[in-house]
Design a protein around this motif. Sequence first.
Motif, PDB file in Angstrom:
ATOM      1  N   VAL A 119       0.831  -1.206   0.000  1.00  0.00           N
ATOM      2  CA  VAL A 119       0.000   0.000   0.000  1.00  0.00           C
ATOM      3  C   VAL A 119       0.863   1.253   0.000  1.00  0.00           C
ATOM      4  O   VAL A 119       0.690   2.151  -0.830  1.00  0.00           O
ATOM      5  N   LEU A 120       1.803   1.334   0.909  1.00  0.00           N
ATOM      6  CA  LEU A 120       2.595   2.550   1.095  1.00  0.00           C
ATOM      7  C   LEU A 120       3.841   2.596   0.225  1.00  0.00           C
ATOM      8  O   LEU A 120       4.421   3.660   0.024  1.00  0.00           O
ATOM      9  N   GLY A 121       4.271   1.436  -0.249  1.00  0.00           N
ATOM     10  CA  GLY A 121       5.530   1.390  -0.979  1.00  0.00           C
ATOM     11  C   GLY A 121       6.752   1.460  -0.083  1.00  0.00           C
ATOM     12  O   GLY A 121       7.883   1.502  -0.570  1.00  0.00           O
ATOM     13  N   THR A 122       6.538   1.474   1.220  1.00  0.00           N
ATOM     14  CA  THR A 122       7.637   1.536   2.184  1.00  0.00           C
ATOM     15  C   THR A 122       8.590   0.359   1.990  1.00  0.00           C
ATOM     16  O   THR A 122       8.155  -0.790   1.906  1.00  0.00           O
ATOM     17  N   ILE A 123       9.877   0.661   1.918  1.00  0.00           N
ATOM     18  CA  ILE A 123      10.898  -0.384   1.830  1.00  0.00           C
ATOM     19  C   ILE A 123      11.515  -0.533   3.220  1.00  0.00           C
ATOM     20  O   ILE A 123      12.233   0.351   3.696  1.00  0.00           O
ATOM     21  N   ASN A 124      11.201  -1.616   3.872  1.00  0.00           N
ATOM     22  CA  ASN A 124      11.643  -1.797   5.259  1.00  0.00           C
ATOM     23  C   ASN A 124      13.091  -2.300   5.334  1.00  0.00           C
ATOM     24  O   ASN A 124      13.530  -3.072   4.476  1.00  0.00           O
ATOM     25  N   PRO A 125      13.829  -1.876   6.366  1.00  0.00           N
ATOM     26  CA  PRO A 125      15.240  -2.267   6.526  1.00  0.00           C
ATOM     27  C   PRO A 125      15.365  -3.685   7.080  1.00  0.00           C
ATOM     28  O   PRO A 125      15.644  -3.884   8.269  1.00  0.00           O
ATOM     29  N   ILE A 126      15.158  -4.656   6.227  1.00  0.00           N
ATOM     30  CA  ILE A 126      15.069  -6.052   6.665  1.00  0.00           C
ATOM     31  C   ILE A 126      16.354  -6.520   7.341  1.00  0.00           C
ATOM     32  O   ILE A 126      16.312  -7.216   8.373  1.00  0.00           O
ATOM     33  N   LYS A 127      17.491  -6.157   6.796  1.00  0.00           N
ATOM     34  CA  LYS A 127      18.754  -6.633   7.370  1.00  0.00           C
ATOM     35  C   LYS A 127      18.897  -6.171   8.814  1.00  0.00           C
ATOM     36  O   LYS A 127      19.305  -6.953   9.693  1.00  0.00           O
ATOM     37  N   GLU A 128      18.541  -4.920   9.082  1.00  0.00           N
ATOM     38  CA  GLU A 128      18.650  -4.386  10.440  1.00  0.00           C
ATOM     39  C   GLU A 128      17.582  -4.974  11.362  1.00  0.00           C
ATOM     40  O   GLU A 128      17.846  -5.244  12.546  1.00  0.00           O
ATOM     41  N   ILE A 129      16.385  -5.194  10.823  1.00  0.00           N
ATOM     42  CA  ILE A 129      15.325  -5.809  11.634  1.00  0.00           C
ATOM     43  C   ILE A 129      15.703  -7.247  11.970  1.00  0.00           C
ATOM     44  O   ILE A 129      15.479  -7.730  13.092  1.00  0.00           O
ATOM     45  N   ALA A 130      16.294  -7.945  11.001  1.00  0.00           N
ATOM     46  CA  ALA A 130      16.744  -9.315  11.250  1.00  0.00           C
ATOM     47  C   ALA A 130      17.787  -9.346  12.355  1.00  0.00           C
ATOM     48  O   ALA A 130      17.744 -10.216  13.248  1.00  0.00           O
ATOM     49  N   ALA A 131      18.720  -8.403  12.340  1.00  0.00           N
ATOM     50  CA  ALA A 131      19.748  -8.356  13.384  1.00  0.00           C
ATOM     51  C   ALA A 131      19.122  -8.118  14.751  1.00  0.00           C
ATOM     52  O   ALA A 131      19.517  -8.753  15.746  1.00  0.00           O
ATOM     53  N   ALA A 132      18.116  -7.228  14.817  1.00  0.00           N
ATOM     54  CA  ALA A 132      17.438  -6.959  16.087  1.00  0.00           C
ATOM     55  C   ALA A 132      16.693  -8.190  16.580  1.00  0.00           C
ATOM     56  O   ALA A 132      16.683  -8.493  17.788  1.00  0.00           O
ATOM     57  N   ALA A 133      16.076  -8.918  15.662  1.00  0.00           N
ATOM     58  CA  ALA A 133      15.368 -10.148  16.048  1.00  0.00           C
ATOM     59  C   ALA A 133      16.340 -11.199  16.565  1.00  0.00           C
ATOM     60  O   ALA A 133      16.108 -11.847  17.600  1.00  0.00           O
ATOM     61  N   HIS A 134      17.443 -11.364  15.864  1.00  0.00           N
ATOM     62  CA  HIS A 134      18.410 -12.392  16.242  1.00  0.00           C
ATOM     63  C   HIS A 134      19.090 -12.076  17.571  1.00  0.00           C
ATOM     64  O   HIS A 134      19.485 -12.999  18.306  1.00  0.00           O
ATOM     65  N   GLU A 135      19.227 -10.797  17.891  1.00  0.00           N
ATOM     66  CA  GLU A 135      19.790 -10.419  19.193  1.00  0.00           C
ATOM     67  C   GLU A 135      18.949 -10.964  20.343  1.00  0.00           C
ATOM     68  O   GLU A 135      19.465 -11.229  21.430  1.00  0.00           O
ATOM     69  N   LYS A 136      17.649 -11.130  20.090  1.00  0.00           N
ATOM     70  CA  LYS A 136      16.733 -11.650  21.112  1.00  0.00           C
ATOM     71  C   LYS A 136      16.383 -13.115  20.852  1.00  0.00           C
ATOM     72  O   LYS A 136      15.423 -13.638  21.426  1.00  0.00           O
ATOM     73  N   ASN A 137      17.148 -13.765  19.972  1.00  0.00           N
ATOM     74  CA  ASN A 137      16.941 -15.186  19.651  1.00  0.00           C
ATOM     75  C   ASN A 137      15.578 -15.454  19.013  1.00  0.00           C
ATOM     76  O   ASN A 137      15.014 -16.543  19.172  1.00  0.00           O
ATOM     77  N   ALA A 138      15.048 -14.464  18.305  1.00  0.00           N
ATOM     78  CA  ALA A 138      13.813 -14.637  17.543  1.00  0.00           C
ATOM     79  C   ALA A 138      14.156 -14.883  16.082  1.00  0.00           C
ATOM     80  O   ALA A 138      15.253 -14.561  15.618  1.00  0.00           O
ATOM     81  N   VAL A 139      13.222 -15.457  15.334  1.00  0.00           N
ATOM     82  CA  VAL A 139      13.399 -15.621  13.893  1.00  0.00           C
ATOM     83  C   VAL A 139      12.610 -14.534  13.170  1.00  0.00           C
ATOM     84  O   VAL A 139      11.632 -14.000  13.697  1.00  0.00           O
TER      85      VAL A 139
END
Length: 406
Positions: free
Chosen positions: A174-194
């Motif tokens: 809808v918005l065309g927003t390009i999310n920073p997946i690499k950085e979000i992935a790093a934040a998730a992995h820091e908390k042992n989430a997938v």
Amino acid sequence: MDVLAVREAFPILHQEVNGHPLVYLDSSATSQTPQSVIDKIDDYYKRYNSNVHRGVHTLGAFATDEYEGAREKVRSFINASNTKEIVFNRGTTTGINTVAQSYGVDNVAPGDEIVITEMEHHSNLIPWQQLAKRKNATLKYIPMQEDGTLSLSDVRDTISERTKIVAVSHVSNVLGTINPIKEIAAAAHEKNAVIVVDGAQSAPHIKIDVQDLDCDFYAFSAHKMCGPTGIGVLYGKKDLLDNMEPVEFGGEMIDFVSLYDSTWKELPWKFEGGTPIIAGAIGLGAAIDYLESVGMEEIEKHEEELISYALKKMDDMDGVTVYGPRERAGLVTFNVDGVHPHDLATVLDTEGIAVRAGHHCAQPLMKWLGVNATARASFYLYNTTDEIDRFVEGLQKTKEYFGDVI
């Protein structure tokens, strides 16, 4: 990129709709298909239509080679490390549901958290709603900025030690927003989430490297990237897929069956129960061949030029509200004052211009925007600035028509 040469590859574009040359601006819903892909699917049914893996006859062996060859093309296209990480399925929705119903069911416990955003397509929202209800888990939302982007500080504040899954779209439909997946992935992995990535709107338009992104799961569909409908891909890291249970059971995915127990084939076939989508996978492979012949970097550059041109044109129009950030993927979602999006789309259709109107399978996002529906024009490698001019002219005619009616 020679866009006129590109357009020659798409037979559907060379027609009139309602007495006007077709302007197709709905590729975010379904893209058009080049002749090379149509020919490849046609060739399968004419020359070697057969089931895969099971037979030893010539047609079956050839079909298997083509089917598994398509898997290798997908692996290379997204830079997965192994073809065992490429699971064919019906599309993005099926891929996300597979993760929710397999990995999610086995790894989410009462009190755990699943983190998503309000910009998600329903296919990356409802599976997590249902999982949270089933497991008595908490569904949390990363706050959105006023322009429809995500702040990494908000991402880190939302993900906690209780978070087990983070699910986010790479590009908002809808918005065309390009999310920073690499950085979000790093934040998730820091908390042992997938992290589970909805790649439906990114895989067709930008070069994807799942290893660089470090995403755990990535799902996308062929019909948005010049391929056929009914076929998609779930990428998953091998160690995760190895430990997941299949969610569909039957032929093709089994190793050994006794009266009271069964064992499964190795990856990726344990997730591909039943006769697979053979022609679809072969067609997807041909679509990847076509996109790579044009060049993903060239496609991305072309779409950046188109969206920049479209936004400048729409900035000059009174009574038009555009939603989302300025830096975005190749789509524009908007409303025209006093005109319902469905009426707008109907009038544009009389001019031969195809756009999308409605809630775009993103009702929570519509509520966040404070509207019931929007119109959306989405661009792809075969669109031109001349078509955007016709689209803008159509908007102006629509405004004048409804202004006279009012």
